[in-house]
Design a protein around this motif. Structure first.
Motif, short mmCIF file in Angstrom:
data_model
loop_
_atom_site.label_atom_id
_atom_site.label_comp_id
_atom_site.label_asym_id
_atom_site.label_seq_id
_atom_site.Cartn_x
_atom_site.Cartn_y
_atom_site.Cartn_z
N UNK A 214 0.84 -1.20 0.00
CA UNK A 214 0.00 0.00 0.00
C UNK A 214 0.88 1.25 0.00
N UNK A 215 1.90 1.29 0.84
CA UNK A 215 2.80 2.45 0.92
C UNK A 215 3.61 2.60 -0.37
N UNK A 216 4.09 1.47 -0.90
CA UNK A 216 4.88 1.52 -2.13
C UNK A 216 4.03 2.03 -3.30
N UNK A 217 2.78 1.58 -3.38
CA UNK A 217 1.87 2.06 -4.43
C UNK A 217 1.66 3.56 -4.29
N UNK A 218 1.40 4.03 -3.07
CA UNK A 218 1.22 5.46 -2.84
C UNK A 218 2.42 6.27 -3.30
N UNK A 219 3.61 5.77 -2.99
CA UNK A 219 4.83 6.47 -3.38
C UNK A 219 4.98 6.50 -4.89
N UNK A 220 4.61 5.39 -5.55
CA UNK A 220 4.66 5.33 -7.01
C UNK A 220 3.68 6.34 -7.62
N UNK A 221 2.51 6.50 -7.00
CA UNK A 221 1.53 7.47 -7.48
C UNK A 221 2.03 8.90 -7.30
N UNK A 222 2.76 9.13 -6.22
CA UNK A 222 3.34 10.46 -5.98
C UNK A 222 4.33 10.82 -7.09
N UNK A 223 5.20 9.88 -7.45
CA UNK A 223 6.17 10.13 -8.52
C UNK A 223 5.46 10.29 -9.86
N UNK A 224 4.42 9.49 -10.08
CA UNK A 224 3.68 9.57 -11.35
C UNK A 224 2.95 10.90 -11.47
N UNK A 225 2.39 11.39 -10.37
CA UNK A 225 1.71 12.69 -10.40
C UNK A 225 2.67 13.79 -10.84
N UNK A 226 3.87 13.77 -10.30
CA UNK A 226 4.87 14.78 -10.68
C UNK A 226 5.17 14.72 -12.18
N UNK A 227 5.21 13.51 -12.72
CA UNK A 227 5.50 13.34 -14.15
C UNK A 227 4.31 13.78 -14.99
N UNK A 228 3.10 13.32 -14.64
CA UNK A 228 1.91 13.60 -15.44
C UNK A 228 1.52 15.08 -15.38
N UNK A 229 1.60 15.67 -14.19
CA UNK A 229 1.20 17.06 -14.00
C UNK A 229 2.35 18.05 -14.18
N UNK A 230 3.54 17.53 -14.54
CA UNK A 230 4.73 18.37 -14.78
C UNK A 230 5.05 19.24 -13.55
N UNK A 231 5.19 18.58 -12.42
CA UNK A 231 5.46 19.28 -11.16
C UNK A 231 6.90 19.03 -10.72
N UNK A 232 7.48 20.05 -10.09
CA UNK A 232 8.82 19.88 -9.52
C UNK A 232 8.77 19.19 -8.16
N UNK A 233 7.65 19.43 -7.45
CA UNK A 233 7.42 18.78 -6.16
C UNK A 233 5.99 18.23 -6.16
N UNK A 234 5.70 17.23 -5.35
CA UNK A 234 4.33 16.70 -5.31
C UNK A 234 3.35 17.75 -4.84
N UNK A 235 2.09 17.59 -5.22
CA UNK A 235 1.04 18.50 -4.75
C UNK A 235 0.83 18.33 -3.26
N UNK A 236 0.28 19.35 -2.63
CA UNK A 236 0.02 19.29 -1.19
C UNK A 236 -0.98 18.18 -0.86
N UNK A 237 -1.97 17.99 -1.72
CA UNK A 237 -2.96 16.93 -1.51
C UNK A 237 -2.30 15.56 -1.50
N UNK A 238 -1.40 15.33 -2.49
CA UNK A 238 -0.71 14.04 -2.57
C UNK A 238 0.21 13.83 -1.38
N UNK A 239 0.86 14.89 -0.93
CA UNK A 239 1.75 14.77 0.23
C UNK A 239 0.94 14.38 1.47
N UNK A 240 -0.24 14.99 1.64
CA UNK A 240 -1.06 14.68 2.81
C UNK A 240 -1.53 13.23 2.78
#
Length: 433
Positions: A214-240
């Motif tokens: 579960x934690x590994x999947x969440x972390x993978x989604x965090x990295x994917x969000x940065x790639x898909x949304x072109x972010x330098x850092x994860x969004x605040x929502x994803x971090x929470x």
């Protein structure tokens, strides 16, 4: 002298024969049959909905992928690698060995407590994979296929568990699953603690591949969000979402010994219900908020984020302090931290707490769990109900589990339980019966 000698004699375990249960849960053989069909469909449907541009549950049915696209051999190999890697970590001779509670068959089993070490080793393995530029986006891009592979694996595991239970002795069977009906026994699990040598299959699946996954999947989604949304850092929502759920998992692994007193370990057999729940339901539905945020971002103000953090910490405080109070009392009722608590004695020598957290409601830990579940969903916004599936399901689950607890305790403690219910009438929520 004779009295002194007898006092220090080691009592021999009384081996009890497991009788067939007549009180069937979940609607009996018909209910469990349909649950085995419906639960996998729910998982695949919700995962598929998260990939849609408009993830409204009213858009039914969603565009269905080709059946053959649900299976990919490479994905299944990755899943097997993950499962057996966690099995390897479980077998490492690190961590203390403790005895579980006395089971209904009069036996106490030994368990190695090393879940937190397995988590650390997993974090190191993930770090090494990132160093060698192994992309975790693969998890997001093949999330539906991973869920399908986990489903197939859980079914195969359940078939093996049922087959081996046919050779198990009577005292090794679970009261809950020993009904004499094939469908009900397959779902509930006939064998209480199936082991291959010292490898406890149920205990391993409860905390390792699914929970850490579960934690590994969440972390993978965090990295994917940065790639898909072109972010330098994860969004605040994803971090929470990642932070809240990471805290929950780490807490469970740090307090791993407490799971030995739960209903899953001491009462439930190991069958499809727990195998599917541990390997499919937990990792692929509990990570739904992070998966949802990848393609459906939600901006949070710092004020809103602060309120959500406060809500999660309130839930965590209730959850952790109530569980710690219960576990401390079970281990040593004379501990100064719990010695002042009031109790109702029972005929079997145990005591029921009627003060502290457990004097407010019968399940304060459930209350904390529900508050945290709400905090996990709020960072996803209120545009869709999909991210709130977890809390809706969790409330239904805990209300049902509380009712099962009540029936078991009434049978076990008799008059003492009736007195306890009079002293503590509130079940999960204060001032709500």
């Amino acid at each position: 002298m004779y009295s002194e000698e007898r006092r220090f004699e080691t009592p021999k375990p009384v081996v009890k024969v497991c009788t067939k249960t007549k009180e069937l849960e979940f609607g009996g053989k018909i209910g469990t049959f349909f649950m085995m069909l419906i639960l996998p469909v729910i998982v695949l449907y919700l995962v598929l909905m998260c990939t849609q541009e408009d993830p409204s549950v009213l858009n039914f049915p969603p565009p269905l992928p080709a059946f053959e696209s649900l299976w990919e051999t490479r994905v299944f190999c990755v899943f097997l690698l993950w499962f057996f890697l966690q099995a390897l970590f479980y077998l490492l001779p690190i961590g203390k060995v403790v005895e579980g509670t006395t089971l209904s068959n009069g036996i106490r089993l030994e368990y190695r407590i090393n879940g937190f070490y397995a988590f650390i080793l997993t974090a190191v393995a993930i770090g090494i994979s990132l160093y060698f530029e192994i992309e975790l986006y693969y998890l997001h891009d093949n999330f539906l296929q991973f869920a399908a592979c986990a489903l197939v694996f859980s079914v195969v595991l359940s078939i093996y568990l049922y087959a081996r239970s046919l050779r198990a002795s009577e005292q090794e069977l679970s009261t809950a699953g020993n009904s004499g009906n094939i469908i009900y026994g397959f779902f509930m699990g006939r064998e209480l603690n199936p082991r291959i040598g010292n490898f406890d299959l149920k205990y391993f699946c409860e905390l390792r591949p699914g929970l850490i996954g579960w934690v590994v999947i969440n972390f993978a989604m965090l990295l994917t969000e940065m790639k898909v949304q072109h972010l330098n850092i994860p969004s605040l929502s994803m971090i929470l979402v990642n932070g809240f759920q990471l805290l929950y998992v780490v807490d469970g692994l740090w307090n791993e010994e407490a799971i030995l007193t739960t209903m899953d370990i001491i009462h439930e057999g190991f069958g499809f219900m727990l195998a599917f729940g541990d390997l499919v339901w937990v990792p692929f539905l509990f990570s739904l908020q992070a998966f949802y945020l990848v393609k459906h971002p939600n901006e949070l103000s710092w004020l809103t984020a602060s309120a959500v953090i406060a809500l999660n910490m309130l839930g965590y405080y209730i959850f952790r302090s109530s569980n710690s109070q219960k576990n401390s009392f079970r281990q040593n009722p004379k501990d100064p931290k719990v010695a002042h608590l009031k109790v109702i004695p029972t005929a079997n020598g145990k005591n029921l707490l009627v003060s502290g957290w457990w004097g407010l409601v019968r399940h304060p830990n459930y209350l904390g769990d529900i508050i945290m579940a709400l905090a996990w969903s709020l960072p996803c916004g209120i545009n869709h109900i999909l991210p709130y599936f977890y809390i809706i399901y969790f409330i239904v689950l805990l209300i049902h589990r509380e009712a099962r607890d009540d029936r078991l305790c009434k049978k076990k403690y008799g008059l003492a339980w009736e007195k306890y219910c009079q002293r503590v009438p509130y079940r999960i929520f204060p001032y709500i019966y």
